[in-house]
Write a protein that holds these residues in place. Sequence first.
Motif, short mmCIF file in Angstrom:
data_model
loop_
_atom_site.label_atom_id
_atom_site.label_comp_id
_atom_site.label_asym_id
_atom_site.label_seq_id
_atom_site.Cartn_x
_atom_site.Cartn_y
_atom_site.Cartn_z
N LEU A 147 4.59 -68.94 31.08
CA LEU A 147 3.75 -69.86 31.86
C LEU A 147 3.30 -71.08 31.07
O LEU A 147 2.76 -72.03 31.63
CB LEU A 147 2.52 -69.11 32.40
N SER A 148 3.53 -71.05 29.76
CA SER A 148 3.03 -72.14 28.92
C SER A 148 3.71 -73.46 29.24
O SER A 148 3.19 -74.52 28.89
CB SER A 148 3.23 -71.79 27.44
N ARG A 149 4.86 -73.41 29.91
CA ARG A 149 5.55 -74.67 30.23
C ARG A 149 5.30 -75.12 31.66
O ARG A 149 5.94 -76.06 32.11
CB ARG A 149 7.04 -74.51 29.96
N GLY A 150 4.39 -74.45 32.35
CA GLY A 150 4.07 -74.88 33.71
C GLY A 150 4.03 -73.70 34.67
O GLY A 150 4.39 -72.58 34.32
N PRO A 151 3.58 -73.95 35.91
CA PRO A 151 3.45 -72.89 36.91
C PRO A 151 4.80 -72.30 37.27
O PRO A 151 5.81 -73.01 37.29
CB PRO A 151 2.82 -73.62 38.11
N LEU A 152 4.80 -71.03 37.54
CA LEU A 152 6.04 -70.34 37.88
C LEU A 152 5.82 -69.31 38.97
O LEU A 152 4.72 -68.76 39.11
CB LEU A 152 6.61 -69.62 36.65
N ARG A 153 6.86 -69.03 39.70
CA ARG A 153 6.81 -67.98 40.72
C ARG A 153 7.04 -66.62 40.06
O ARG A 153 7.65 -66.52 39.00
CB ARG A 153 7.87 -68.22 41.77
N PHE A 154 6.58 -65.60 40.75
CA PHE A 154 6.65 -64.24 40.23
C PHE A 154 8.04 -63.88 39.70
O PHE A 154 8.19 -63.49 38.53
CB PHE A 154 6.24 -63.25 41.32
N ASN A 155 9.04 -64.05 40.55
CA ASN A 155 10.38 -63.62 40.15
C ASN A 155 10.96 -64.44 39.02
O ASN A 155 11.79 -63.95 38.26
CB ASN A 155 11.33 -63.67 41.35
N VAL A 156 10.51 -65.69 38.92
CA VAL A 156 11.00 -66.52 37.82
C VAL A 156 10.44 -66.00 36.49
O VAL A 156 11.17 -65.86 35.50
CB VAL A 156 10.59 -68.00 38.03
#
Lengths: 138, 138
Positions: free
Chosen positions: B43-52
């Motif tokens: 997550l340190s590089r930005g918002p992400l979806r669960f599966n990602v």
Amino acid sequence: MASRTAVKEHDAAREHDHANCRALGQILDRVGDKWTVMAVGALSRGPLRFNVIMREIGAVSHRMLTLTLRALERDGMVTRTAYATIPPKVEYELTDLGRSLIEPLRVLSGWAVENQPTIETARKHFDEAARHLEGVPA
Amino acid sequence: MASRTAVKEHDAAREHDHANCRALGQILDRVGDKWTVMAVGALSRGPLRFNVIMREIGAVSHRMLTLTLRALERDGMVTRTAYATIPPKVEYELTDLGRSLIEPLRVLSGWAVENQPTIETARKHFDEAARHLEGVPA
DNA sequence: CAGTATCCGATTGGATACTG
DNA sequence: CAGTATCCAATCGGATACTG
């Protein structure tokens, strides 16, 4: 082709981060157990005998302290010196490697002390919100 | 009485160190589990979806990632945003608090990367020495 | 897609008792 | 005093299956 290069660099950065995370994960596996940081903390002020470390930490069991110190010794973080006296006397001391770990831990510890109140508050909010989603508001 | 004062100051320093160790121990309890640093890293590089996040980490089970993210959310380290689309979409993002943890972790990660070879060697030595104390030299 | 529930094996760690 | 061995409860975490 510039974009292709950019993508590759981005991927490389991600790979690199991932490698860092794995390395970090491995040392957290070692240092993140129940007693290691306590033992390192106790030894940070100089060599100590087994029972002294045990008293300094307070709640640790005899068995777990043995295992913790053995693991630290195996990783080259502490030296163990046994004197064949009666009663026996065993001294533990941080190696240079062990001492070099103190600063990174202190950084993390600083973060912990500084942000503990914030975390505490966040937890209260979260738990209260969760309670309201179930039984309480009925 | 100067010596008495010195002793008291020494004790105070020890108490202080011990408090630091406990604070550190508590955050290591949270951050030292199997998947937290991996999730924060992703997550340190930005918002992400669960599966990602799940794919980035690789080996984590569906259940454990849910628990890990839930714990981070509870501590105020990530926000969770659910979009009521079909199929559902949930985004996780580090908060300021979560981002503030990255630097301390990077320090520790740097130490880990730098000293892993030394540790590896120490382990080999230790294990070999241990083997020689038992069966092998017979 | 994301979350939850259940099941179950593996690991953790404390208590206790014994040894040199 | 320090270390080891045994036992056992508690927790952790993966696999699987089901839900909105």
